[in-house]
Design an enzyme around this catalytic site. Sequence first.
Site: not given
Ligand code: SAH
Length: 204
Positions: A58
């Site tokens: 993010s």
């Molecule tokens: N805050 C993180 C953002 C990652 S993007 C950062 O800054 O690195 C969002 C993430 O949510 C992705 O890695 C995706 O694989 C995950 N995701 C999607 N659906 C999900 C679910 N139902 N449960 C857990 N993670 C999930």
Amino acid sequence: MNANEQMIRDQIVSRGVRDARVLDAMRSVPRELFVPPQHRASAYDDTPLPLVHGQTISQPFIVAAMTELLNLRGHERVLELGTGSGYQTAVLARLAREVFSAELEPALARSVAERLAQLHITNVQLRVGDGVQIFRDEAPFDAILSAAAPIEIPEALVEQLAEGGRCVIPVGTVEEQHLWLIERKGGAVERRKLDAVRFVPLRT
Ligand code: SAH
């Protein structure tokens, strides 16, 4: 001034994030540790960055803004959906008692434990699976933060919010999403629609 300090001033304070605890937490987490090696030069840029499998780390401002909305004071147990790189996880870990972070993608989850250990962060539990379900045995939570967007607010998530608890979550389609702040107060659940945002979809 180092790159992290500059990021905090130009991207975060300038856009209205004022909670000193949030700013200090971001100061103490080196973002380059969480960015894939080929994007390290952009670690402090004002933008989300690619992880593997089409997922993203993010934008720093959105991490700060969502964290500030949770109003963490240090005693909280926090559920995070979408560990991704673990950057947001590390920021939350600095501000709360314990963080329970779920990631659906096993390949992403693997490297996070190592990064957190490097920062001597020991108050995080990581699990691979659907964040709506996988920490139900640890509910209720004082705060919930989702980094992935469902089409509608999952009631199963609202159920896991403790009295006085707050949940920050993007909700909507890929084309139209807003951040929502959900609070459980005196037995009632209050839902507020905030700014337009863009997150990857919450998958099940
Ligand atoms: N805050 C993180 C953002 C990652 S993007 C950062 O800054 O690195 C969002 C993430 O949510 C992705 O890695 C995706 O694989 C995950 N995701 C999607 N659906 C999900 C679910 N139902 N449960 C857990 N993670 C999930």
